[in-house]
Write an enzyme that holds these catalytic residues in place. Structure first.
Site, PDB file in Angstrom:
ATOM      1  N   LYS A 252       0.946  -1.392   0.042  1.00  0.00           N
ATOM      2  CA  LYS A 252      -0.016  -0.134  -0.170  1.00  0.00           C
ATOM      3  C   LYS A 252       0.685   1.190   0.212  1.00  0.00           C
ATOM      4  O   LYS A 252       1.942   1.321   0.624  1.00  0.00           O
ATOM      5  CB  LYS A 252      -0.884   0.052   1.115  1.00  0.00           C
ATOM      6  CG  LYS A 252      -1.900  -1.220   1.266  1.00  0.00           C
ATOM      7  CD  LYS A 252      -2.972  -0.844   0.035  1.00  0.00           C
ATOM      8  CE  LYS A 252      -4.065  -2.076   0.351  1.00  0.00           C
ATOM      9  NZ  LYS A 252      -4.939  -1.676   1.241  1.00  0.00           N
ATOM     10  N   ASP A 347      -2.847  -6.475   0.157  1.00  0.00           N
ATOM     11  CA  ASP A 347      -1.596  -6.992   0.608  1.00  0.00           C
ATOM     12  C   ASP A 347      -1.731  -7.843   1.815  1.00  0.00           C
ATOM     13  O   ASP A 347      -0.413  -8.131   2.526  1.00  0.00           O
ATOM     14  CB  ASP A 347      -0.815  -5.776   1.448  1.00  0.00           C
ATOM     15  CG  ASP A 347      -1.599  -4.825   2.041  1.00  0.00           C
ATOM     16  OD1 ASP A 347      -2.815  -5.195   2.427  1.00  0.00           O
ATOM     17  OD2 ASP A 347      -0.915  -3.905   2.823  1.00  0.00           O
ATOM     18  N   ASP A 382      -3.740  -7.967  16.790  1.00  0.00           N
ATOM     19  CA  ASP A 382      -4.801  -7.344  15.960  1.00  0.00           C
ATOM     20  C   ASP A 382      -5.877  -8.272  15.348  1.00  0.00           C
ATOM     21  O   ASP A 382      -5.651  -9.633  15.007  1.00  0.00           O
ATOM     22  CB  ASP A 382      -3.701  -7.192  14.631  1.00  0.00           C
ATOM     23  CG  ASP A 382      -4.603  -5.930  13.672  1.00  0.00           C
ATOM     24  OD1 ASP A 382      -4.682  -5.045  13.824  1.00  0.00           O
ATOM     25  OD2 ASP A 382      -4.631  -6.714  12.522  1.00  0.00           O
ATOM     26  N   ASN A 383      -7.086  -7.721  15.401  1.00  0.00           N
ATOM     27  CA  ASN A 383      -8.088  -8.552  14.930  1.00  0.00           C
ATOM     28  C   ASN A 383      -8.471  -9.999  15.349  1.00  0.00           C
ATOM     29  O   ASN A 383      -8.379 -10.720  14.556  1.00  0.00           O
ATOM     30  CB  ASN A 383      -8.079  -8.452  13.259  1.00  0.00           C
ATOM     31  CG  ASN A 383      -8.487  -7.218  12.628  1.00  0.00           C
ATOM     32  OD1 ASN A 383      -9.272  -6.610  13.371  1.00  0.00           O
ATOM     33  ND2 ASN A 383      -7.996  -6.970  11.396  1.00  0.00           N
ATOM     34  N   GLU A 411      -7.741  -6.380  20.345  1.00  0.00           N
ATOM     35  CA  GLU A 411      -8.234  -5.400  19.534  1.00  0.00           C
ATOM     36  C   GLU A 411      -9.463  -5.757  18.490  1.00  0.00           C
ATOM     37  O   GLU A 411      -9.220  -6.269  17.401  1.00  0.00           O
ATOM     38  CB  GLU A 411      -6.846  -4.771  18.015  1.00  0.00           C
ATOM     39  CG  GLU A 411      -7.497  -3.688  17.575  1.00  0.00           C
ATOM     40  CD  GLU A 411      -7.564  -3.951  16.314  1.00  0.00           C
ATOM     41  OE1 GLU A 411      -8.061  -2.956  15.451  1.00  0.00           O
ATOM     42  OE2 GLU A 411      -7.534  -5.074  15.927  1.00  0.00           O
TER      43      GLU A 411
END
Length: 661
Positions: A252, A347, A382-383, A411
Site C-alpha cells: 500500500k 496486501d 490485531d483482529n 483489538e
C-alpha cells in the site's frame, strides 16, 4: 439444592466455563440469593481461598427487601486461581432475639424464651475461636438471665447487651450450615488491569527526509531517544505496531492507495518478505541486539514494552511457499486475500485456523515464546475476532502457563457478544466502543456497563485514538475535544491509551474517512516534539498531570467502583470513584469526583447533584474538594454549581476530603 438454598452466585461467567477476572488489589463484589422456609433468620458469608490456602471471609448483608439477594466484598491479594464459595446458615441467636423481642414484652412464653436464650449463649461459649474473656462473658450473661430474683427486663437485657451482640456478630451460632458450589477468580498482575498505554511507530522516531526526497527510516536506536519523554508523561506501557519485514507485493502507498512508490515503506501489518516473517525484525529497524537494547531502555525508564502480533501474511511471507495449507485456497488455486466486503486488503492473506493444519498452532505459539525470550511480556493482538475463540483459549493458556506475566490486549471492534467472549476465554484487556461514545447518555450508559455489567470478564482499555480511528468529535472539536476525551479515558477506566500525535492535536482526516490524512500506517511521519511542546501547542503537560493523578489516587486504579452522578445539563458528565480505607494501600479512603464538559465549543453552567452514599458520606452533609488539575478548593454538598469552559477548564478532577456538616 442444599438445606438452605443458595442461588444466583456472582461473580461468575455464564455457565461457569471460565474464571472471573481479577487483578491484584481488586475489590470484588460478591452476591447471591439465599433464603430459608418460614420466618427463621439466616446468615450468609463469602469464603475466598487464595492459592496459598489462606482464607478470607466476609459477611454478606441483605440487599433490597424482598429480593433475598445478599451482598459483600473482598479484596483479592494473591495471583493465581482463587476459589470462593458462599456459606449460609440458620442464625439461631438472631432468630431467637427477633422472636424474644416480640414475645417477652407481650408476656408470651417469657420463661421459655429466656431459657432458650441462655441455652444459645451457652452453645456460643463453646466456640473454640472465642478468647477466655468472651466465653466467660457469655456464660455469665446466660447465668444472669436465668436468675429469677431479677426482673424480666434485667434478665432479658443480659442476653442482648452490646457486648453479647458484638461477640455473636463476629461468632454467630450457626445451624444447618450449607455450602454453595465453588467458583473461581483468576487474579493476575496489576499491569493486566491497570495502566496507561502510549503507542508510537519506531520507524518514525528518527526518520528524516533526504536531499533527494527519499526517506531514511528510524531505528530502534533512534526510537530509544523518545522513550524518556513517554515515561515522563506518566505512561506505563509503550506499545509499538508490528516490527517485522513488510511485503512488497501489492504494498500500500500513502493514504492507503493501491500503488506504492519505490520508497514507500508499506503497512507494518502487511507482514512477511524475503527477509523473514513473524519472528524476524525489519532490517531497517535494526538487529536482534538492537531490539534487546530497545527493550532494556524501555525498562530503564520504568515502562514495559508491548508489541503487536497480527496473525496474517503478505504474499511474500515465507509461510506462503512453505505452508500454503495454512491459508484459504480458492477453487482457482489462488490464496484468498483478507476481506471485509466490499473492502479488500490486497496486501494480506488471512491464516486459516480450522484445525491445527500441519503445525500452524505450534508455529504461532513458538512466535509468542520467541518474543517473550527477547523481553516482551505484553501483546496487542490485531483482529482476534477473525480467528477461532478455541484457538485463542488454547494459545493464551499455553503461554500463561509458563509465563504468567504475559498480557494479551484484544483489538476487536466487533459485536458485543464476540468482544465479551474474547475477554472470557483469556484476553486480559480489550479495546472498546469508548471512542464512539460521545454524548452524555452514551457515556453514562457505557461507563456503567463496563464498570458493572461486564467487569467480571472484560477489562476495558479506553484508547482515545488509534492509527485507524479519528472520530468526528476529535476532527471537529480541536484542542478542547482532545483534553475532554483524555480526561474521561484516564479517569473512567484503570486502563487507557493514546497513539502518538494525540498530544499534538493531529485532527485532520483523510476525506471521507475516520483516520488521519497522511496516515502513519503507510508512510514515515516526522514530528518535532521539542518545538511543539515549547510552543505550548502540545497537551503533553495536561496528559502528564492526568497520569500523575492516576498514580497518586488508588480509587482511579479500580474498575468496579464507578458511580455515575447526576447533572442538570446534557453537556456535563459527572461520576465518582471510591476506594474504602480498608482496601487502600495507605489505609486512607480515596474518593475522586470527575466533572467534564462535553461541548468542546462553549462554556457550560449546571448543577451537579452528588449521591454521597456512593463514597460513604451522609446525605445533606458537607465535604471539602480539591481540584487536582487547578489546586482550587471548595466546600461541596448534595447540590453544587459548576461552570466549565472547554477552552480553559474542561474538567474538575476533585479529591474529596470529608469535613462533616
Amino acid at each position: 439444592m442444599g438445606r438452605i438454598p443458595i442461588l444466583g452466585l456472582r461473580p461468575q461467567i455464564e455457565d461457569d466455563l471460565f474464571p472471573t477476572k481479577g487483578t491484584v488489589g481488586d475489590v470484588i463484589p460478591f452476591s447471591c440469593i439465599a433464603f430459608r422456609e418460614g420466618h427463621d433468620l439466616i446468615g450468609v458469608e463469602v469464603v475466598l481461598t487464595e492459592p496459598s490456602g489462606h482464607e478470607q471471609r466476609a459477611r454478606l448483608v441483605p440487599g433490597e427487601p424482598g429480593t433475598d439477594r445478599w451482598h459483600g466484598e473482598l479484596q483479592v491479594r494473591e495471583r493465581g486461581v482463587n476459589e470462593w464459595h458462599v456459606e449460609a446458615w440458620g442464625d439461631d441467636y438472631a432468630t431467637w432475639r427477633h422472636n424474644a423481642e416480640l414475645k417477652i414484652p407481650a408476656g408470651v412464653d417469657v420463661e421459655l424464651m429466656l431459657r432458650e436464650g441462655a441455652a444459645i449463649l451457652e452453645r456460643a461459649a463453646a466456640d473454640p475461636a472465642l478468647d477466655p474473656d468472651e466465653r466467660l462473658l457469655l456464660r455469665e450473661s446466660a447465668r444472669r438471665s436465668t436468675s429469677t430474683q431479677d426482673a424480666v427486663p434485667t434478665r432479658f437485657g443480659a442476653l442482648v447487651d452490646d457486648e453479647v451482640l458484638s461477640i455473636l456478630s463476629a461468632h454467630p451460632v450457626r445451624s444447618l450450615v450449607t455450602h454453595s458450589p465453588v467458583r473461581r477468580i483468576r487474579v493476575e498482575r496489576e499491569l493486566a488491569g491497570r495502566g496507561a498505554w502510549y503507542e508510537f511507530f519506531p520507524r518514525s522516531e528518527g526518520a528524516h527526509r533526504n536531499d533527494d526526497g527519499t526517506w531514511s527510516s528510524g531505528t530502534f536506536r533512534t526510537a530509544s531517544a523518545r522513550v524518556p519523554a513517554v515515561a515522563a508523561m506518566g505512561f506505563d506501557v509503550l506499545y509499538v505496531p508490528p516490527i517485522h519485514p513488510i511485503g512488497r507485493t501489492n504494498r500500500k502507498g500513502p493514504n492507503n492507495t493501491l500503488t506504492a512508490g519505490p520508497n514507500d515503506p508499506g503497512s507494518p501489518w502487511a507482514i512477511g518478505a524475503a527477509e523473514g516473517g513473524h519472528q524476524d525484525i525489519h532490517p531497517e529497524l535494526g538487529t536482534v541486539d538492537d531490539f534487546r537494547d530497545f527493550v532494556a531502555e524501555v525498562r530503564r525508564n520504568g515502562l514495559e514494552l508491548a508489541i503487536d502480533i497480527a496473525l496474517q501474511a503478505t504474499p511474500d511471507h515465507p509461510w506462503v511457499d512453505a505452508h500454503p495449507d495454512w491459508f484459504t485456497q480458492l477453487l482457482d488455486g489462488t490464496i484468498a486475500y483478507a476481506e471485509n466486503p466490499p473492502k479488500k486488503y490486497q496486501d494480506i492473506y488471512p491464516l486459516n485456523f480450522d484445525g491445527d493444519r500441519n503445525g500452524l498452532y505450534q508455529e504461532v505459539l513458538d512466535t509468542f515464546l520467541h518474543w517473550i525470550d527477547l523481553g516482551v511480556s505484553i501483546f496487542r493482538i490485531d483482529n482476534p475476532h477473525t480467528k477461532p475463540l478455541q484457538f485463542w483459549e488454547w494459545l493464551i493458556a499455553e503461554v500463561t502457563a509458563v509465563h504468567p506475566d504475559a498480557v494479551f490486549l484484544s483489538e476487536a471492534f466487533t459485536r458485543p457478544a464476540v468482544m465479551h467472549a474474547l475477554g472470557a476465554i483469556g484476553f486480559q484487556q480489550s479495546y472498546t466502543y469508548f471512542t464512539w461514545r460521545n454524548t452524555k447518555e452514551e457515556l453514562e450508559t457505557y461507563l456503567d456497563e463496563v464498570s458493572h455489567e461486564s467487569s467480571d470478564f472484560l477489562r476495558p482499555n479506553f484508547f482515545v485514538n488509534t492509527p485507524d480511528i479519528l472520530t468526528s468529535y476529535l476532527q471537529l472539536g480541536g484542542r478542547p475535544a482532545y483534553t475532554i476525551r483524555a480526561t474521561i479515558a484516564a479517569t473512567g477506566s484503570p486502563l487507557w491509551g493514546m497513539y502518538a500525535g494525540y498530544e499534538l492535536i493531529e485532527n485532520v482526516a483523510r476525506p471521507g474517512s475516520e483516520e488521519n490524512i497522511d496516515n502513519e500506517k503507510y508512510e514515515f511521519k516526522e514530528r518535532d516534539w521539542a518545538t511543539e511542546e515549547a510552543s505550548g501547542h502540545s497537551i503533553a503537560p495536561y496528559v502528564t498531570r492526568l497520569n500523575e493523578i492516576r498514580h497518586a489516587h488508588p480509587a482511579l486504579q479500580h474498575l468496579r467502583n464507578l458511580t455515575v452522578q447526576r447533572t442538570d445539563s446534557e453537556q456535563l458528565l459527572a461520576f465518582s470513584k471510591h476506594l474504602p480505607a480498608e482496601y487502600a494501600p495507605d489505609g486512607v479512603a480515596d474518593t475522586i469526583i470527575v466533572v467534564v464538559v462535553l461541548d468542546p465549543y462553549s462554556p457550560v453552567e449546571s448543577m451537579v447533584h452528588i449521591d454521597q452514599s456512593a463514597f460513604g458520606g451522609t446525605p445533606g452533609g458537607l465535604f471539602e474538594v480539591e481540584d487536582l488539575l487547578t489546586g482550587q478548593v471548595w466546600t461541596w454538598g448534595d447540590d453544587n454549581y459548576v461552570r466549565l469552559d472547554p477552552h480553559t477548564t474542561p474538567a474538575h478532577v476533585l479529591h474529596v476530603r470529608p469535613t462533616g456538616a
